[in-house]
Design a protein around this motif. Structure first.
Motif, short mmCIF file in Angstrom:
data_model
loop_
_atom_site.label_atom_id
_atom_site.label_comp_id
_atom_site.label_asym_id
_atom_site.label_seq_id
_atom_site.Cartn_x
_atom_site.Cartn_y
_atom_site.Cartn_z
N TRP A 175 26.79 51.83 1.96
CA TRP A 175 26.18 51.07 3.35
C TRP A 175 26.28 52.19 4.47
N TRP A 260 18.26 52.91 0.87
CA TRP A 260 18.88 51.82 0.99
C TRP A 260 19.30 51.31 -0.58
N MET A 261 18.79 52.07 -1.49
CA MET A 261 18.92 51.71 -3.04
C MET A 261 20.24 51.63 -3.43
N ALA A 264 21.68 48.36 -2.42
CA ALA A 264 21.03 47.26 -3.22
C ALA A 264 21.57 47.11 -4.48
N ILE A 267 25.40 45.50 -4.59
CA ILE A 267 25.18 44.23 -4.37
C ILE A 267 24.86 43.52 -5.64
N SER A 268 23.94 44.13 -6.37
CA SER A 268 23.50 43.48 -7.75
C SER A 268 24.77 43.53 -8.49
#
Length: 337
Positions: A175, A260-261, A264, A267-268
Motif C-alpha cells: 500500500w 500499484w502492481m 494488486a 490482494i490476489s
C-alpha cells in the motif's frame, strides 16, 4: 426439484455463508493493509510516520465496518455457529476489541496531545495494531482446526497468527509503495521483501504442524479431484509471490510506473488463500463440527434479513468505492485542522 429447493428456502443458508465470507475477505484486504501500516509505523521517524498514517486516514475506520457486517450476519443467520465461535474465542475476541478501541483513540491522540506525550501514543498505535493482527490470525487458525485443544493445536494457531502478521505487513508495505514517494517508498519496497520472507516462514511452520492436527482440510488435500484445486491455488500463489519479488527488485521505476502492481498481487494472494480455505472445509460453517444447513436460522427469518442486507450492502460498497476514488493518488501531509 430445483424449484422446490428455491421455494422452501434451502438456498438461503448458502447465500448468507457467501455474504459472511465476502465480508470477511473484504475486511481482511481493506483493514489488513492499514493494520500493516500500523505494524510498520514503529520503524520510521515522525515525519514519515505522519505520511504513513495520512495514507490510511480517510479509510481505516470505514474498513472495519466489513468486520461488523460479517460478525452481525453470523449472529443472525447462524446463531449456533456464532455461539460456538464466541465461546471458543472469548479471550482473543476481547483482546482484539480492546486493542481496536486503543488503536482508534491513539490514531487521533498521537497528534493532539502535548509533544512530549506523542511518543507514548505512537507506541500504543503500533502495539494495538500488532495485538489486533495477532489475535485475528490466532482466531482464524483456531477456526480452521475446529477449535481443537492441545499443544499442537495451539502451536498451529500461533504459527498461523505469525503468518497473518507478516501477510498484513506485506499488504501495508505494498500500500505504501503505491501511496508514498521518495525515501518512504524505497523503505516500503524493502519492507515488502522482508515481509515475503516472514510470510514464507509462517506458512512453512504452520504447514509443518498441520498434519499433526486432526482436521478435515488435509483429508481433502489428499483426495481426488479436490487435490487438483487445492494444489493449484498455493502453486499460483507461489508464482505470484515470485513475480512480486521480481517487480520489487525493479521498483521504483521512472514516472512511478507499476507502483500499484505489488498491492494488486498481494490482494490476489489473499483472495486465493481465502478461496482455498473456504473450499477445503465446505459445506461446514464450523470445520468438522457444524454444517451450513444445520446451523442456519429459519428460512422466514433469513429472507427478512436478506432484504435488509440487500439494502445496506450497496451503500457500503458505494461509499467504500467513493472514498477510494476521492482520495486516490499519493498521500499528502497529515493535518488535523
Amino acid at each position: 426439484m430445483n424449484l422446490e429447493i428455491f421455494e422452501n428456502g434451502a438456498w438461503l443458508p448458502f447465500v448468507f455463508a457467501f455474504l459472511i465470507g465476502l465480508s470477511m475477505l473484504l475486511y481482511a484486504i481493506l483493514d489488513g493493509y492499514d493494520l500493516g501500516v500500523g505494524l510498520l509505523s514503529k520503524s520510521v521517524d515522525s515525519d514519515e510516520r505522519d505520511r504513513m498514517i495520512a495514507s490510511i486516514g480517510p479509510f481505516w475506520d470505514a474498513n472495519e465496518t466489513w468486520l461488523v457486517l460479517g460478525v452481525g450476519l453470523l449472529l443472525v443467520a447462524f446463531p449456533p455457529a456464532h455461539g460456538i465461535v464466541l465461546t471458543s474465542l472469548y479471550l482473543p475476541v476481547t483482546l482484539m476489541i480492546v486493542a481496536l478501541v486503543f488503536r482508534g483513540v491513539s490514531f487521533d491522540f498521537r497528534k493532539k496531545v502535548a509533544p512530549e506525550a506523542q511518543h507514548k501514543w505512537n507506541l500504543v498505535f503500533f502495539w494495538s495494531s500488532l495485538c489486533i493482527t495477532l489475535t485475528q490470525g490466532y482466531m482464524v487458525g483456531r477456526f480452521m482446526i475446529g477449535f481443537q485443544s492441545g499443544l499442537i493445536a495451539e502451536l498451529f494457531s500461533v504459527f498461523f497468527g505469525m503468518l497473518v502478521v507478516s501477510g498484513y505487513a506485506l499488504m501495508g508495505s505494498c500500500w505504501l509503495i503505491m501511496k508514498a514517494e521518495g525515501d518512504l517508498q524505497k523503505k516500503a519496497i524493502k519492507w515488502a521483501r522482508n515481509s515475503i520472507l516472514l510470510m514464507t516462514l509462517g506458512a512453512v511452520l504452520s504447514s509443518a504442524v498441520a498434519p499433526f492436527v486432526d482436521t478435515r482440510i488435509y483429508d481433502r488435500m489428499f483426495s481426488f479431484p479436490e487435490v487438483t484445486l487445492l494444489i493449484a491455488m498455493p502453486l499460483i500463489s507461489m508464482i505470484l509471490t515470485l513475480f512480486m519479488l521480481f517487480i520489487l527488485k525493479a521498483l521504483p521505476l521512472e514516472g512511478d510506473r507499476l507502483s500499484w502492481m505489488p498491492f494488486a498481487i498481494s490482494i490476489s494472494i489473499f483472495v486465493l488463500g481465502f478461496l482455498g480455505l473456504v473450499y477445503s472445509f465446505y459445506p461446514y460453517i464450523i470445520p468438522g463440527q457444524l454444517k451450513i444447513v444445520d446451523a442456519s436460522a429459519a428460512p422466514e427469518s433469513l429472507l427478512v434479513i436478506l432484504i435488509g442486507t440487500g439494502i445496506v450492502l450497496p451503500f457500503m460498497i458505494g461509499y467504500t468505492t467513493l472514498a477510494y476514488w476521492i482520495f486516490r493518488g499519493k498521500a499528502e501531509d497529515l493535518s488535523y485542522d
